[in-house]
Design an enzyme around this catalytic site. Structure first.
Site, PDB file in Angstrom:
ATOM      1  N   CYS A   1       2.569   5.953   8.806  1.00  0.00           N
ATOM      2  CA  CYS A   1       1.874   6.119   8.016  1.00  0.00           C
ATOM      3  C   CYS A   1       1.055   7.496   8.210  1.00  0.00           C
ATOM      4  O   CYS A   1      -0.052   7.779   8.834  1.00  0.00           O
ATOM      5  CB  CYS A   1       0.848   4.812   7.539  1.00  0.00           C
ATOM      6  SG  CYS A   1      -0.541   4.786   6.765  1.00  0.00           S
TER       7      CYS A   1
ATOM      8  N   HIS B   1      -0.686  -4.670  19.988  1.00  0.00           N
ATOM      9  CA  HIS B   1      -0.199  -3.904  18.287  1.00  0.00           C
ATOM     10  C   HIS B   1       0.405  -3.136  18.441  1.00  0.00           C
ATOM     11  O   HIS B   1      -0.084  -2.167  19.088  1.00  0.00           O
ATOM     12  CB  HIS B   1      -1.718  -4.147  17.369  1.00  0.00           C
ATOM     13  CG  HIS B   1      -1.320  -4.296  15.578  1.00  0.00           C
ATOM     14  ND1 HIS B   1      -1.237  -2.700  15.030  1.00  0.00           N
ATOM     15  CD2 HIS B   1      -1.051  -4.924  14.958  1.00  0.00           C
ATOM     16  CE1 HIS B   1      -0.289  -3.061  14.486  1.00  0.00           C
ATOM     17  NE2 HIS B   1      -0.182  -4.626  13.756  1.00  0.00           N
TER      18      HIS B   1
ATOM     19  N   CYS C   1      -8.503   1.234   6.918  1.00  0.00           N
ATOM     20  CA  CYS C   1      -7.810   2.223   5.860  1.00  0.00           C
ATOM     21  C   CYS C   1      -8.193   1.386   4.318  1.00  0.00           C
ATOM     22  O   CYS C   1      -9.005   0.259   4.703  1.00  0.00           O
ATOM     23  CB  CYS C   1      -6.310   2.460   5.806  1.00  0.00           C
ATOM     24  SG  CYS C   1      -5.400   0.821   5.451  1.00  0.00           S
TER      25      CYS C   1
ATOM     26  N   HIS D   1       4.190   1.930  11.661  1.00  0.00           N
ATOM     27  CA  HIS D   1       2.687   1.619  12.425  1.00  0.00           C
ATOM     28  C   HIS D   1       2.797   2.476  13.466  1.00  0.00           C
ATOM     29  O   HIS D   1       1.432   2.863  14.486  1.00  0.00           O
ATOM     30  CB  HIS D   1       3.341   0.372  13.043  1.00  0.00           C
ATOM     31  CG  HIS D   1       3.736  -1.365  12.548  1.00  0.00           C
ATOM     32  ND1 HIS D   1       4.738  -0.756  12.355  1.00  0.00           N
ATOM     33  CD2 HIS D   1       2.288  -2.100  11.993  1.00  0.00           C
ATOM     34  CE1 HIS D   1       4.789  -2.590  11.652  1.00  0.00           C
ATOM     35  NE2 HIS D   1       3.915  -2.732  11.274  1.00  0.00           N
TER      36      HIS D   1
ATOM     37  N   HIS E   1       5.457  -5.487   8.739  1.00  0.00           N
ATOM     38  CA  HIS E   1       5.757  -6.375   9.556  1.00  0.00           C
ATOM     39  C   HIS E   1       5.873  -7.278   7.664  1.00  0.00           C
ATOM     40  O   HIS E   1       4.961  -7.962   7.153  1.00  0.00           O
ATOM     41  CB  HIS E   1       4.325  -7.032  10.320  1.00  0.00           C
ATOM     42  CG  HIS E   1       4.376  -6.130  10.920  1.00  0.00           C
ATOM     43  ND1 HIS E   1       3.496  -6.261  11.622  1.00  0.00           N
ATOM     44  CD2 HIS E   1       5.251  -5.859  12.359  1.00  0.00           C
ATOM     45  CE1 HIS E   1       3.635  -5.623  13.216  1.00  0.00           C
ATOM     46  NE2 HIS E   1       4.651  -5.108  13.429  1.00  0.00           N
TER      47      HIS E   1
ATOM     48  N   THR F   1      -6.416   0.775  11.698  1.00  0.00           N
ATOM     49  CA  THR F   1      -6.351   1.011  10.506  1.00  0.00           C
ATOM     50  C   THR F   1      -6.588  -0.273   9.438  1.00  0.00           C
ATOM     51  O   THR F   1      -7.097  -0.727   8.779  1.00  0.00           O
ATOM     52  CB  THR F   1      -5.282   1.940   9.591  1.00  0.00           C
ATOM     53  OG1 THR F   1      -3.866   0.941   9.528  1.00  0.00           O
ATOM     54  CG2 THR F   1      -5.384   2.802  10.612  1.00  0.00           C
TER      55      THR F   1
ATOM     56  N   GLU G   1       0.532  -0.262  16.621  1.00  0.00           N
ATOM     57  CA  GLU G   1      -0.677   0.466  15.911  1.00  0.00           C
ATOM     58  C   GLU G   1      -1.443   1.122  16.676  1.00  0.00           C
ATOM     59  O   GLU G   1      -1.357   2.174  17.316  1.00  0.00           O
ATOM     60  CB  GLU G   1      -1.367   0.697  15.219  1.00  0.00           C
ATOM     61  CG  GLU G   1      -2.291   1.936  14.488  1.00  0.00           C
ATOM     62  CD  GLU G   1      -3.312   1.251  13.609  1.00  0.00           C
ATOM     63  OE1 GLU G   1      -4.190   2.193  13.208  1.00  0.00           O
ATOM     64  OE2 GLU G   1      -2.863   0.037  12.936  1.00  0.00           O
TER      65      GLU G   1
ATOM     66  N   SER H   1      -0.973  -8.361  10.511  1.00  0.00           N
ATOM     67  CA  SER H   1      -2.320  -7.315  11.082  1.00  0.00           C
ATOM     68  C   SER H   1      -3.800  -8.369   9.862  1.00  0.00           C
ATOM     69  O   SER H   1      -4.744  -8.477   9.862  1.00  0.00           O
ATOM     70  CB  SER H   1      -2.941  -6.612  11.688  1.00  0.00           C
ATOM     71  OG  SER H   1      -4.698  -6.767  12.318  1.00  0.00           O
TER      72      SER H   1
ATOM     73  N   CYS I   1       0.899  -0.943   0.618  1.00  0.00           N
ATOM     74  CA  CYS I   1       0.517   0.382  -0.613  1.00  0.00           C
ATOM     75  C   CYS I   1       1.031   1.185   0.127  1.00  0.00           C
ATOM     76  O   CYS I   1       1.739   1.112   0.430  1.00  0.00           O
ATOM     77  CB  CYS I   1      -0.787   0.187   1.479  1.00  0.00           C
ATOM     78  SG  CYS I   1       0.014  -0.079   2.822  1.00  0.00           S
TER      79      CYS I   1
END
Length: 331
Positions: free
Chosen positions: A117, A145, A216, A95, A62, A186, A147, A245, A33
């Site tokens: 991001c 996680h 996202c 993240h 990741h 996200t 994030e 994830s 992405c």
């Protein structure tokens, strides 16, 4: 004469059996992405600008293949800033990080680049605004996680509550039910998150929703692409890391659509037994898996099967994110 007959018979017995046909239905969009592409580019440009080594706090994305490639050109991955020597540049992963991390880097005089991001940063800013407005945030995500840790680190302790499941939402008991808002990680399952949100909205009708979808575009698009091809597939392989994830969610989406699905990091991880009886195989890749790994898998499958491949595109992604100011000239 008898020997010639035996020789012909031996050659016949040794002839390879014809390959079984296998149709590959390849989902699009898949793979990198814009946020992942930007984060990797930041590390590459930092190494060009500063020279190796450049330190990176946490895996930049990741994916082991990506991390190993960056190690080979001069990146050193660490979990905390304590492992970064004085005077060395450091990059923060895609993240996102708690506010305390750049604050510590500044105190130590470290040059740092933030590869968070932009869509994660958007969630961070929303969290700050909501807490500033006096709302308690219900954050939908996965405990532990990076994030989630980074987002919780944007606001004072106690200002957010983590909700992972519908069951969590059903038993959540806030002190001020009329003054809530929700945000999400996200990279969640679109369907699972919708169920959690529905439960929260039924229980707390005044809960404030985020401005725009927090999950996202890339996560949503890759899940939709899997759904689009699932009915035509006998099984599906998802290329991605076990700590990714969004990649794990793709496996869940395929299984929910009723087909066997497995996560593999590379073609060499393929269990040939998984393909027994499979005539049409779906293939996709998580947002941190490069296209090279998809082609590697197709080549490996071609060794045993008579492969035909077809790409099924559900949407075309044109998103691109700017680089940090300090690296724009280097690019």
């Amino acid at each position: 004469m008898e020997r010639r007959k035996q020789s012909r018979k031996a050659r016949t017995m040794q002839a390879p059996s014809p390959k079984l046909p296998l149709e590959l239905l390849i989902a699009a969009p898949r793979g990198f992405c814009a946020g992942v592409d930007r984060a990797i580019r930041i590390v590459e440009l930092a190494i060009e600008k500063y020279g190796p080594p450049v330190y990176v706090r946490h895996e930049i994305v990741h994916n082991k293949f990506v991390v190993d490639r960056l190690k080979a050109i001069g990146a050193i991955f660490v979990e905390e800033l304590d492992a970064v020597p004085d005077g060395k540049p450091v990059v923060f992963s895609a993240h996102g990080v708690p506010k305390s991390v750049p604050a510590t880097a500044e105190q130590r005089g470290l040059d740092y680049l933030d590869a968070t991001c932009p869509l994660v940063s958007k969630v961070h800013r929303q969290a700050e605004r909501l807490v500033g407005a006096g709302r308690h945030i219900v954050f939908i995500g996965h405990a532990g996680h990076p994030e989630v840790i980074g987002t919780f680190g944007q606001v004072p302790a106690g200002a957010m509550t983590l909700i992972e499941t519908v069951e969590d939402a059903e038993v959540f008991a806030p002190s001020d039910p009329a003054n809530l808002a929700f945000l999400t990680q996200t990279t969640l399952s679109v369907d699972d998150t919708a169920e959690v949100v529905r439960t929260l909205q039924q229980r707390f009708p005044t809960i404030q929703a985020p401005h725009g979808e927090d999950i996202c575009y890339a996560t949503s698009n890759r899940q939709a692409a899997v759904k689009a091809i699932a009915a035509a597939c006998d099984a599906m392989l998802v290329i991605g890391a076990p700590n990714s994830s969004n990649s794990l969610r793709l496996v869940e989406v395929a299984r929910r659509e009723g087909i066997p699905a497995e996560l593999i990091q590379r073609a060499t991880d393929l269990d040939w037994g998984f393909l027994d009886g499979v005539g049409t195989l779906g293939i996709t890749a998580g947002a941190s898996a490069p296209e090279l790994l998809v082609r590697e898998l197709v080549d490996r499958l071609s060794e045993r099967f008579d492969v035909t491949e077809r790409e099924e595109e559900t949407t075309r992604e044109t998103v691109a994110f700017k680089l940090p100011r300090g690296l724009e000239a280097a690019a």
